[in-house]
Design an enzyme around this catalytic site. Structure first.
Site, mmCIF file in Angstrom:
data_model
loop_
_atom_site.group_PDB
_atom_site.id
_atom_site.type_symbol
_atom_site.label_atom_id
_atom_site.label_comp_id
_atom_site.label_asym_id
_atom_site.label_seq_id
_atom_site.Cartn_x
_atom_site.Cartn_y
_atom_site.Cartn_z
ATOM 1 N N ARG A 112 34.536 -7.720 11.148
ATOM 2 C CA ARG A 112 34.018 -9.100 11.075
ATOM 3 C C ARG A 112 33.553 -9.542 12.461
ATOM 4 N NH1 ARG A 112 37.392 -12.994 11.665
ATOM 5 N NH2 ARG A 112 38.995 -12.348 10.188
ATOM 6 N N TYR A 125 11.997 -26.449 6.346
ATOM 7 C CA TYR A 125 12.257 -25.572 5.194
ATOM 8 C C TYR A 125 13.285 -26.262 4.291
ATOM 9 C CZ TYR A 125 14.672 -22.061 2.488
ATOM 10 O OH TYR A 125 15.286 -21.406 1.455
ATOM 11 N N ASP A 142 12.867 -22.385 14.409
ATOM 12 C CA ASP A 142 12.864 -21.459 13.270
ATOM 13 C C ASP A 142 11.558 -20.663 13.370
ATOM 14 O OD1 ASP A 142 12.606 -20.195 10.816
ATOM 15 O OD2 ASP A 142 13.456 -21.860 9.668
ATOM 16 N N LYS A 186 12.975 -12.083 5.496
ATOM 17 C CA LYS A 186 11.508 -12.116 5.370
ATOM 18 C C LYS A 186 10.876 -10.928 6.109
ATOM 19 C CE LYS A 186 12.723 -16.030 3.525
ATOM 20 N NZ LYS A 186 12.972 -16.143 2.112
HETATM 21 C C1 LIG Z 1 11.258 -20.901 7.286
HETATM 22 C C2 LIG Z 1 12.540 -20.483 6.649
HETATM 23 N N1 LIG Z 1 13.686 -20.697 7.299
HETATM 24 C C3 LIG Z 1 14.877 -20.351 6.759
HETATM 25 C C4 LIG Z 1 14.959 -19.768 5.505
HETATM 26 C C5 LIG Z 1 16.311 -19.428 4.926
HETATM 27 O O1 LIG Z 1 16.530 -18.063 4.908
HETATM 28 P P1 LIG Z 1 17.443 -17.297 3.836
HETATM 29 O O2 LIG Z 1 16.781 -17.469 2.507
HETATM 30 O O3 LIG Z 1 17.482 -15.906 4.347
HETATM 31 O O4 LIG Z 1 18.773 -17.964 3.841
HETATM 32 C C6 LIG Z 1 13.780 -19.521 4.801
HETATM 33 C C7 LIG Z 1 13.836 -18.929 3.448
HETATM 34 O O5 LIG Z 1 12.888 -19.013 2.694
HETATM 35 C C8 LIG Z 1 12.538 -19.886 5.379
HETATM 36 O O6 LIG Z 1 11.371 -19.691 4.745
#
Ligand SMILES: Cc1ncc(COP(=O)(O)O)c(C=O)c1O
Length: 372
Positions: free
Chosen positions: A46, A98, A169, A194
């Site tokens: 962990r 997001y 982000d 992604k």
């Molecule tokens: C811009 C963005 N940030 C954060 C996330 C969150 O990521 P996760 O789905 O891996 O938790 C996403 C998911 O679509 C995203 O498009």
């Protein structure tokens, strides 16, 4: 070292004992202790694991950071930042953040943190939103799903004057298209689900810090003690996928630019949102701060939700699905995915442009649009 070389070498460790060129997956949860020492440098999985250490090493180097922490999802990475803040702290976040992270703040952190969702690209709005308890400006550029661009340097300058941290982000851009730490940001966040994963087959998240501060130590505690960590198998898969990230991104960017230019001329398309188009409202900022414009675009069709639904139901090569960053092209009617409180236009379609031949993609989408 240049980024293509970093992507291939910074996460891989040849095994000295077996001579294996590619690092093995270490599934052991615990590690040998000898005379009070841990000769392998790991105690318990962990807290750290060889595959996660390799992943964190390549992530830190790709973003030009001092350290990185890997998580089980992008939201877990974002949550670690929020959990590291003192209760009562105020966060300024984008009005089109997001939706998953916005909902996380609004539902899980209500009563614990304070937050305002505003136009973070507007200098005066940013200045007006800062309060005595503000600690963090959260940016997402290009944003999801409107592909809005925020001037990172402008936000950083305001943050520095007011003793605030800046988190970016960088999921849509990846370090191949944008390097927020080099523009002054303190921490970069990713959904590794992604482009890092790149094949729509694993979940992951990451934070990369510019400097190892006390704040970073707190974030590390959230990761190691909270345990929202990726499995050794997922870390291995991510290290493997990241090796091709720079070349995948070149293909995504090239296809996205060509598709955006095609859609912009289509008589049934109202507007195309892609930072690489001169018509994009923040194209000049994108040119200044991005190395290339990414593989994501959105467009609105002439008409409403019904016309948009017709298009997503008619495509054959694009898959109608949420998420992004895989080698296959995806399209979605975004307002439906975001739910009833969405501000996303009802006629907007979001596209993750994949690596198929661009002629096939253009033919597929044009046949679908012509069903309107
Ligand atoms: C811009 C963005 N940030 C954060 C996330 C969150 O990521 P996760 O789905 O891996 O938790 C996403 C998911 O679509 C995203 O498009």
């Amino acid at each position: 070292m240049k980024i293509e070389t970093i992507a291939i070498h910074a996460g891989n460790h040849a095994d000295k004992q077996s001579g294996a060129v590619i690092q093995a997956i270490t599934t052991s949860t615990t590690f040998v202790r000898e005379n009070g020492e841990y000769p392998g440098g790991h105690i318990y999985s962990r807290a750290s694991n060889p595959n996660r250490t390799s992943l964190e090493n390549v992530l830190a180097k790709l973003e030009g950071g001092a350290d990185s922490a890997a998580f089980s999802s992008g939201n877990a990475a974002g949550m670690a930042v929020f959990q590291s803040l003192k209760p009562g702290s105020h966060i300024i976040a984008p009005d089109d953040m997001y939706h998953g992270l916005r909902n996380l703040l609004k539902n899980v952190f209500v009563g614990i943190l304070e937050f305002d969702f505003v136009d973070v690209n507007d200098k005066q709005t940013l200045l007006n939103t800062i309060k005595p308890n503000t600690v963090l400006i959260w940016l997402e550029t290009p944003s999801n799903p409107l592909l809005k661009i925020t001037d990172i340097k402008q936000a950083v300058a305001i943050a520095k004057q007011n003793n605030l941290w800046v988190a970016v982000d960088n999921t849509f851009a990846t370090p191949i298209c944008q390097q927020p730490l080099s523009l002054g940001a303190d921490v970069v966040m990713h959904s590794a689900t992604k482009y890092f994963g790149g094949h729509s087959d694993l979940m992951g998240g990451a934070l990369i810090i510019a400097n190892k501060t006390d704040w970073w130590a707190k974030i590390r505690q959230v990761q190691e003690m909270g345990g929202a960590i990726p499995s050794p198998q997922d870390c291995y898969m991510l290290v493997r996928s990241i090796k091709t990230l720079p070349y995948r991104m070149k293909g995504h960017v090239q296809n996205a630019q060509a598709l955006a230019e095609y859609l912009e001329k289509h008589p049934k398309v109202e507007q195309v949102m892609y930072p690489g188009l001169p018509s994009h409202p923040q194209h000049d900022i994108a040119k200044k701060q991005m190395l290339s414009f990414g593989g994501m675009l959105s467009f609105t069709v002439k008409g409403g939700a019904d016309e948009a639904a017709k298009v997503v139901n008619a495509v054959k090569i694009f898959t109608q699905a949420t998420s992004l960053g895989g080698v296959e092209s995806l399209i979605e009617h975004r307002a439906m995915v975001e739910g009833p409180d969405t501000k996303t236009p009802k006629n907007l379609l979001r596209v993750s442009v994949g690596l198929e031949n661009i002629e096939d993609l253009i033919e597929d989408i044009s046949l679908a649009i012509n069903t309107i």
